[in-house]
Motif scaffolding. Structure first.
Motif, PDB file in Angstrom:
ATOM      1  N   ARG A  76     123.135 -29.942  91.132  1.00  0.00           N
ATOM      2  CA  ARG A  76     122.253 -28.796  90.758  1.00  0.00           C
ATOM      3  C   ARG A  76     120.750 -30.045  89.993  1.00  0.00           C
ATOM      4  N   TYR A  87     108.635 -24.925  88.587  1.00  0.00           N
ATOM      5  CA  TYR A  87     108.633 -24.141  88.329  1.00  0.00           C
ATOM      6  C   TYR A  87     108.009 -23.043  88.811  1.00  0.00           C
ATOM      7  N   ALA A 118     112.862 -26.135  79.769  1.00  0.00           N
ATOM      8  CA  ALA A 118     113.432 -26.054  80.997  1.00  0.00           C
ATOM      9  C   ALA A 118     114.246 -27.689  82.196  1.00  0.00           C
ATOM     10  N   LEU A 123     117.141 -28.275  83.655  1.00  0.00           N
ATOM     11  CA  LEU A 123     117.223 -26.723  84.666  1.00  0.00           C
ATOM     12  C   LEU A 123     116.620 -26.648  85.572  1.00  0.00           C
ATOM     13  N   GLN A 125     115.439 -24.652  89.009  1.00  0.00           N
ATOM     14  CA  GLN A 125     114.941 -23.874  89.528  1.00  0.00           C
ATOM     15  C   GLN A 125     115.654 -21.986  89.247  1.00  0.00           C
ATOM     16  N   ALA A 126     116.804 -21.978  89.994  1.00  0.00           N
ATOM     17  CA  ALA A 126     118.177 -20.812  90.089  1.00  0.00           C
ATOM     18  C   ALA A 126     118.818 -20.332  88.308  1.00  0.00           C
ATOM     19  N   ALA A 127     118.384 -21.652  87.472  1.00  0.00           N
ATOM     20  CA  ALA A 127     118.764 -20.805  85.750  1.00  0.00           C
ATOM     21  C   ALA A 127     117.443 -20.424  85.366  1.00  0.00           C
ATOM     22  N   MET A 128     116.136 -20.936  86.203  1.00  0.00           N
ATOM     23  CA  MET A 128     115.135 -20.616  85.204  1.00  0.00           C
ATOM     24  C   MET A 128     114.528 -18.488  85.813  1.00  0.00           C
ATOM     25  N   SER A 129     115.291 -19.081  86.924  1.00  0.00           N
ATOM     26  CA  SER A 129     114.637 -17.439  87.202  1.00  0.00           C
ATOM     27  C   SER A 129     115.983 -16.684  86.803  1.00  0.00           C
ATOM     28  N   LYS A 130     117.510 -17.108  86.756  1.00  0.00           N
ATOM     29  CA  LYS A 130     118.141 -16.289  85.703  1.00  0.00           C
ATOM     30  C   LYS A 130     117.591 -16.088  84.527  1.00  0.00           C
ATOM     31  N   LEU A 131     116.784 -17.203  83.658  1.00  0.00           N
ATOM     32  CA  LEU A 131     116.767 -17.006  82.507  1.00  0.00           C
ATOM     33  C   LEU A 131     115.115 -16.160  82.179  1.00  0.00           C
TER      34      LEU A 131
END
Length: 231
Positions: A76, A87, A118, A123, A125-131
């Motif tokens: 992570r 980001y 973020a 967080l 980058q993958a979590a940012m994209s999902k948000l």
């Protein structure tokens, strides 16, 4: 039995001495309370902060679970940029936009705030994209609902609604200042308001030839509003 004689002049009677084997046994001490049982050792406790990985049955740490936690945390952290502006405002590769919609990321104050938050909470980058995908999806649903609401309002105007829209648009452009042209875009979303403005236009057309939207000079804003209340 053996009899012993005391020397002459030293006693009046002989004393009987029992044989060694006939001497009385020593008294048995009275029985007391039984000794207390040995204390049972308490099971070892989990190390502080590692309770979730403690195997009470084995009294040992779940090393595999702990190792997985560490590996996941390292993975992570590897996806967290060094600074908020690192980001990318991009959607996940498997996210499909609804038909007719496009996504163009822009550097807005909201986007800057989201990046800062973020990064503060680590967080990746993958979590940012999902948000971001969740936000875009919610906007798409609202868009679909607006389209459905507009269609429902326009249906109230009957089958000749397109002709009525064109007539109103032409009248507004011919008789109102340019900054009122937006009315032609807003009125179709409210059938009641559209009909009210349509009635006002019909009233204005009754006494003002140039208000037909088909030639002549456009009315001034002041003249238009006066015409609405003309007897």
């Amino acid at each position: 039995m053996t009899v012993a004689f005391a020397p002459e002049g030293e006693g009046d009677a002989p004393a009987a001495v029992p044989p060694a084997g006939d001497q009385p046994a020593a008294p048995t001490p009275p029985a007391g309370d039984p000794p207390p049982p040995a204390p049972v050792a308490a099971p070892p406790a989990a190390p502080a902060g590692l309770e979730a990985f403690w195997d009470a049955e084995k009294a040992a740490l779940n090393v595999d679970g702990l190792a997985k936690l560490v590996a996941d945390d390292q993975a992570r952290r590897a996806g967290v940029p060094e600074a908020p502006d690192g980001y990318k405002m991009e959607l996940p590769a498997d996210f499909a936009l609804p038909d007719g919609l496009t996504f163009e990321p822009q550097d807005t104050p909201l986007g800057q705030s989201v990046r800062a938050i973020a990064h503060e909470f680590g967080l990746p980058q993958a979590a940012m994209s999902k948000l971001l995908a969740a936000y875009v999806d919610s906007q798409a649903q609202e868009h679909r609902q607006v389209i459905a609401d507009i269609a429902a309002e326009q249906a109230k105007l009957g089958p000749n609604r397109d002709a009525r829209f064109s007539a109103m648009d032409g009248w507004i452009k011919a008789n109102l200042p340019d900054h009122h042209a937006v009315l032609a875009q807003r009125l179709p979303v409210d059938a009641g308001l559209f009909q009210a403005v349509e009635a006002l236009i019909a009233r204005a057309n009754a006494g003002i030839p140039s208000a037909t939207g088909g030639g002549g000079e456009a009315m001034s804003e002041e003249a238009y509003f006066k015409s609405l209340f003309k007897n």
